[in-house]
Design a protein around this motif. Sequence first.
Motif, PDB file in Angstrom:
ATOM      1  N   GLN A 232      34.333  14.476   6.045  1.00  0.00           N
ATOM      2  CA  GLN A 232      33.487  13.299   6.271  1.00  0.00           C
ATOM      3  C   GLN A 232      32.614  13.013   5.057  1.00  0.00           C
ATOM      4  N   LEU A 233      32.072  14.068   4.435  1.00  0.00           N
ATOM      5  CA  LEU A 233      31.257  13.887   3.238  1.00  0.00           C
ATOM      6  C   LEU A 233      32.066  13.214   2.142  1.00  0.00           C
ATOM      7  N   LYS A 234      33.304  13.638   1.989  1.00  0.00           N
ATOM      8  CA  LYS A 234      34.183  13.043   0.977  1.00  0.00           C
ATOM      9  C   LYS A 234      34.318  11.534   1.209  1.00  0.00           C
ATOM     10  N   GLU A 235      34.439  11.121   2.471  1.00  0.00           N
ATOM     11  CA  GLU A 235      34.539   9.689   2.767  1.00  0.00           C
ATOM     12  C   GLU A 235      33.255   8.958   2.393  1.00  0.00           C
ATOM     13  N   TYR A 236      32.110   9.561   2.709  1.00  0.00           N
ATOM     14  CA  TYR A 236      30.830   8.961   2.321  1.00  0.00           C
ATOM     15  C   TYR A 236      30.770   8.757   0.816  1.00  0.00           C
ATOM     16  N   LEU A 237      31.113   9.788   0.067  1.00  0.00           N
ATOM     17  CA  LEU A 237      31.017   9.721  -1.389  1.00  0.00           C
ATOM     18  C   LEU A 237      31.970   8.682  -1.965  1.00  0.00           C
ATOM     19  N   GLU A 238      33.202   8.678  -1.492  1.00  0.00           N
ATOM     20  CA  GLU A 238      34.198   7.742  -2.025  1.00  0.00           C
ATOM     21  C   GLU A 238      33.842   6.292  -1.694  1.00  0.00           C
ATOM     22  N   TYR A 239      33.057   6.089  -0.628  1.00  0.00           N
ATOM     23  CA  TYR A 239      32.644   4.737  -0.248  1.00  0.00           C
ATOM     24  C   TYR A 239      31.634   4.154  -1.244  1.00  0.00           C
ATOM     25  N   HIS A 240      31.133   4.984  -2.136  1.00  0.00           N
ATOM     26  CA  HIS A 240      30.182   4.534  -3.153  1.00  0.00           C
ATOM     27  C   HIS A 240      30.841   4.293  -4.512  1.00  0.00           C
ATOM     28  N   VAL A 241      32.176   4.320  -4.547  1.00  0.00           N
ATOM     29  CA  VAL A 241      32.916   4.220  -5.809  1.00  0.00           C
ATOM     30  C   VAL A 241      33.872   3.033  -5.773  1.00  0.00           C
ATOM     31  N   LEU A 242      33.754   2.137  -6.754  1.00  0.00           N
ATOM     32  CA  LEU A 242      34.746   1.086  -6.983  1.00  0.00           C
ATOM     33  C   LEU A 242      35.605   1.542  -8.150  1.00  0.00           C
ATOM     34  N   HIS A 243      36.886   1.693  -7.924  1.00  0.00           N
ATOM     35  CA  HIS A 243      37.740   2.193  -8.997  1.00  0.00           C
ATOM     36  C   HIS A 243      38.455   1.047  -9.708  1.00  0.00           C
ATOM     37  N   ASP A 244      38.830   1.302 -10.944  1.00  0.00           N
ATOM     38  CA  ASP A 244      39.574   0.336 -11.773  1.00  0.00           C
ATOM     39  C   ASP A 244      38.796  -0.950 -12.021  1.00  0.00           C
ATOM     40  N   MET A 245      37.487  -0.876 -12.012  1.00  0.00           N
ATOM     41  CA  MET A 245      36.695  -2.077 -12.312  1.00  0.00           C
ATOM     42  C   MET A 245      35.309  -1.702 -12.833  1.00  0.00           C
ATOM     43  N   LYS A 246      34.860  -2.478 -13.784  1.00  0.00           N
ATOM     44  CA  LYS A 246      33.513  -2.337 -14.348  1.00  0.00           C
ATOM     45  C   LYS A 246      32.778  -3.623 -13.987  1.00  0.00           C
ATOM     46  N   MET A 247      32.136  -3.621 -12.840  1.00  0.00           N
ATOM     47  CA  MET A 247      31.632  -4.837 -12.226  1.00  0.00           C
ATOM     48  C   MET A 247      30.223  -5.167 -12.712  1.00  0.00           C
ATOM     49  N   GLN A 248      30.086  -6.278 -13.439  1.00  0.00           N
ATOM     50  CA  GLN A 248      28.785  -6.722 -13.920  1.00  0.00           C
ATOM     51  C   GLN A 248      27.984  -7.357 -12.780  1.00  0.00           C
ATOM     52  N   SER A 249      26.664  -7.238 -12.870  1.00  0.00           N
ATOM     53  CA  SER A 249      25.803  -7.749 -11.786  1.00  0.00           C
ATOM     54  C   SER A 249      25.937  -9.257 -11.606  1.00  0.00           C
ATOM     55  N   ALA A 250      26.262  -9.973 -12.683  1.00  0.00           N
ATOM     56  CA  ALA A 250      26.404 -11.428 -12.577  1.00  0.00           C
ATOM     57  C   ALA A 250      27.687 -11.829 -11.868  1.00  0.00           C
ATOM     58  N   GLU A 251      28.651 -10.917 -11.822  1.00  0.00           N
ATOM     59  CA  GLU A 251      29.966 -11.265 -11.282  1.00  0.00           C
ATOM     60  C   GLU A 251      30.164 -10.831  -9.835  1.00  0.00           C
ATOM     61  N   MET A 252      29.518  -9.740  -9.431  1.00  0.00           N
ATOM     62  CA  MET A 252      29.876  -9.131  -8.146  1.00  0.00           C
ATOM     63  C   MET A 252      29.561  -9.998  -6.933  1.00  0.00           C
ATOM     64  N   ILE A 253      28.616 -10.930  -7.054  1.00  0.00           N
ATOM     65  CA  ILE A 253      28.304 -11.785  -5.907  1.00  0.00           C
ATOM     66  C   ILE A 253      29.426 -12.777  -5.603  1.00  0.00           C
ATOM     67  N   HIS A 254      30.346 -12.947  -6.540  1.00  0.00           N
ATOM     68  CA  HIS A 254      31.425 -13.914  -6.334  1.00  0.00           C
ATOM     69  C   HIS A 254      32.641 -13.293  -5.648  1.00  0.00           C
ATOM     70  N   PHE A 255      32.594 -11.995  -5.376  1.00  0.00           N
ATOM     71  CA  PHE A 255      33.695 -11.328  -4.681  1.00  0.00           C
ATOM     72  C   PHE A 255      33.322 -11.169  -3.209  1.00  0.00           C
ATOM     73  N   SER A 256      34.149 -11.721  -2.334  1.00  0.00           N
ATOM     74  CA  SER A 256      33.863 -11.591  -0.895  1.00  0.00           C
ATOM     75  C   SER A 256      33.957 -10.143  -0.450  1.00  0.00           C
TER      76      SER A 256
END
Length: 388
Positions: A232-256
Amino acid sequence: MMKGPGERNCTCRKDYMGDGMTCKSNVMQELRNRELTSFFYSVLWSDAYFLQGRGPYTVFAPNNKALKKAEYQKPENKESNAALVLYHIVSCRILMPEDLMQPRNLTTLSGETLTISYWEGSIYINNKAKVVYSDQESNNGIFHEIDTVLIPPSFQKLNGMNKSASLPDLKDVANEHGFKTFFKLLEDTEVMERVQDRLHQPVTLFLPTDSTMAALPQEQKDFLFGLQNRAQLKEYLEYHVLHDMKMQSAEMIHFSSMKTLQGSDVSVSCVGEDKIGELYISDKSCRIVKRNLKFNGGLVYGIDCLLTPPSLGGRCDQKDTVDITMPCRYCAVTVSSDCPSISKPKSIQRCDLPRCFSSVNAGCQSVCTMVIWKPKCCSGYYGRDCLE
């Protein structure tokens, strides 16, 4: 269409908008049209090409005279220049001049705050920079020309960095910005290996601050940190990771939605009028408190909550212990332990052997202790799946 004498009918081309007289492009192009060349080239150097995108943005653009003032300290490297540029940009809202005539705080794309004030008919930023011109609204925002460069609190430290210095590793970022507790959990599981795996990089991490982790209910800490709950801990931790992307703060609001390493989605959104520019994750109860922290594998954002995967809900399963009494045996029989492997020896007590000719309490039996977890929802979570 018929027009009367002295009248004209203007039509703006694609991706422009107008008021019948003037056509406007995006904010970045309008900065150039206004000949705010010094700030425009700073925007280019910072790779802030998102100003050509969807918006909405409000930009406080220093004019050329502002960048020639003796007290202005020029950025010495790309990192400090980016911090400077982002400190002049507010996302989420197009703020017209009338919106700036009441005192308010705005959160910039750097995550740092601007203070707006109005006196004697003029708008001031941080009680220092005066708005000398406000443009018309363009197709993705507006800019206000100011007479002084705004210096973010983070500027001096970034400006002192060696131009050739390599990016820090994640541990350095965690130590410097206060994510030690969550980082240690990443280290203690195979999740860190996946974060550092080049196959998944670049990554974007949402790391709860140390104060956030310390404020969790003790029952939730017991559940998360228990060795038997590693899955369960592993699931919690992985839920905090976006892989294959370097998401800028100006861009992330445009992704549903954005797919996490755990498999579920998260989203980032703006909030209401009283917190313009602030960004929240998923249910608008988790605020991004630190932004754009670069490390050699991607980007880190600090958050003031522990994100809960939808598959787990808000679980605070309660630990309990149960004693198991093993069958009576001859005390002379030497055994290291006859307790089940999932339990631990607690004590040995006397017992009656199952023979009619044996004396009372002639035998021995082991008492074993076993830990069990009783399903329980954290405070504020309900139902079988412990959802809000």
